[in-house]
Scaffold this active site. Structure first.
Site, PDB file in Angstrom:
ATOM      1  N   HIS A  30      -4.472  -0.363  -4.354  1.00 45.17           N
ATOM      2  CA  HIS A  30      -3.283  -0.772  -5.117  1.00 45.17           C
ATOM      3  C   HIS A  30      -3.711  -1.480  -6.402  1.00 45.17           C
ATOM      4  CE1 HIS A  30      -0.239  -0.425  -1.782  1.00 45.17           C
ATOM      5  NE2 HIS A  30      -1.308  -0.578  -1.028  1.00 45.17           N
ATOM      6  N   HIS A  39      -6.569   4.144  -0.242  1.00 45.72           N
ATOM      7  CA  HIS A  39      -5.954   3.954  -1.559  1.00 45.72           C
ATOM      8  C   HIS A  39      -6.160   2.518  -1.994  1.00 45.72           C
ATOM      9  CE1 HIS A  39      -2.930   3.336   1.563  1.00 45.72           C
ATOM     10  NE2 HIS A  39      -2.408   2.399   0.791  1.00 45.72           N
TER      11      HIS A  39
HETATM   12  P1  AMP Z   1      -0.293   0.632   2.268  1.00 42.95           P
HETATM   13  O1  AMP Z   1       0.792  -0.209   2.896  1.00 42.95           O
HETATM   14  O2  AMP Z   1      -1.441  -0.167   1.722  1.00 42.95           O
HETATM   15  O3  AMP Z   1      -0.733   1.755   3.173  1.00 42.95           O
HETATM   16  O4  AMP Z   1       0.376   1.265   0.987  1.00 42.95           O
HETATM   17  C1  AMP Z   1       1.077   2.452   0.985  1.00 42.95           C
HETATM   18  C2  AMP Z   1       1.805   2.500  -0.327  1.00 42.95           C
HETATM   19  O5  AMP Z   1       2.150   3.844  -0.589  1.00 42.95           O
HETATM   20  C3  AMP Z   1       3.103   1.697  -0.356  1.00 42.95           C
HETATM   21  O6  AMP Z   1       3.058   0.778  -1.442  1.00 42.95           O
HETATM   22  C4  AMP Z   1       4.185   2.751  -0.548  1.00 42.95           C
HETATM   23  O7  AMP Z   1       5.228   2.294  -1.362  1.00 42.95           O
HETATM   24  C5  AMP Z   1       3.406   3.869  -1.205  1.00 42.95           C
HETATM   25  N1  AMP Z   1       3.913   5.216  -0.997  1.00 42.95           N
HETATM   26  C6  AMP Z   1       4.214   5.796   0.193  1.00 42.95           C
HETATM   27  N2  AMP Z   1       4.601   7.078  -0.004  1.00 42.95           N
HETATM   28  C7  AMP Z   1       4.532   7.306  -1.334  1.00 42.95           C
HETATM   29  C8  AMP Z   1       4.794   8.435  -2.168  1.00 42.95           C
HETATM   30  N3  AMP Z   1       5.233   9.578  -1.657  1.00 42.95           N
HETATM   31  N4  AMP Z   1       4.611   8.313  -3.492  1.00 42.95           N
HETATM   32  C9  AMP Z   1       4.166   7.131  -4.022  1.00 42.95           C
HETATM   33  N5  AMP Z   1       3.903   6.034  -3.293  1.00 42.95           N
HETATM   34  C10 AMP Z   1       4.078   6.118  -1.975  1.00 42.95           C
END
Ligand code: AMP
Ligand code: ZN
Length: 135
Positions: free
Chosen positions: A103, A101
């Site tokens: 950001h 993903h």
């Molecule tokens: P990372 O730390 O780069 O793996 O980012 C994961 C991101 O996913 C974090 O910013 C979380 O807040 C976000 N996240 C986790 N679960 C969900 C969800 N169900 N819906 C939307 N965002 C999510």
């Protein structure tokens, strides 16, 4: 390929509802549930790739155009002052969800989003080490 226990596979493919701000045949872009700032969004491929190292090259080439389209539109509606694009690979780098993903983090004058590092100094030794290994 989708991965059974992957929450982002389920979100990207619409099995779990999400606040979708953009969708095409390859990607869904959603609002992050724990945003760093107002409008923080995530670009999710619909297929499962754990990280950048696994990401398909053809798909990788489509990520930045999607990012550009989404941040351009979001900037208009959010009136933010800047944007950070952040992409974590591996737990040590802060990756918590192991489905690639990107950001998209809007920045506002005076916000407290902490994307920072302490600048070091590039030594001749390290520079030579890296460049010689790449040759
Ligand atoms: P990372 O730390 O780069 O793996 O980012 C994961 C991101 O996913 C974090 O910013 C979380 O807040 C976000 N996240 C986790 N679960 C969900 C969800 N169900 N819906 C939307 N965002 C999510
Ligand atoms: Zn997945």
């Amino acid at each position: 390929m989708k991965e059974n226990n992957c929450i982002f596979c389920k979100i990207a493919n619409g099995e779990i509802p999400s606040a979708t701000v953009y969708e095409d045949e390859d990607f869904r872009v959603i609002l992050d549930l724990s945003p760093a700032s107002k409008g923080h969004a995530l670009i999710l491929p619909k297929e499962h790739y754990a990280n950048l190292f696994e990401l398909d090259d053809e798909l990788a080439a489509k990520v930045l155009p999607v990012a550009k389209e989404v941040v351009s539109k979001m900037k208009e509606i959010l009136h933010c002052d800047g944007y950070n694009l952040v992409q974590n690979n591996g737990e040590v780098a802060g990756q918590t969800v192991h489905h690639f993903h990107l950001h998209l983090i809007p920045r506002y004058e005076g916000d407290d989003v902490g994307i920072q590092w302490k600048p070091g100094t590039l030594s001749e030794e390290v520079k030579e080490e890296i460049l010689s290994k790449l040759r």
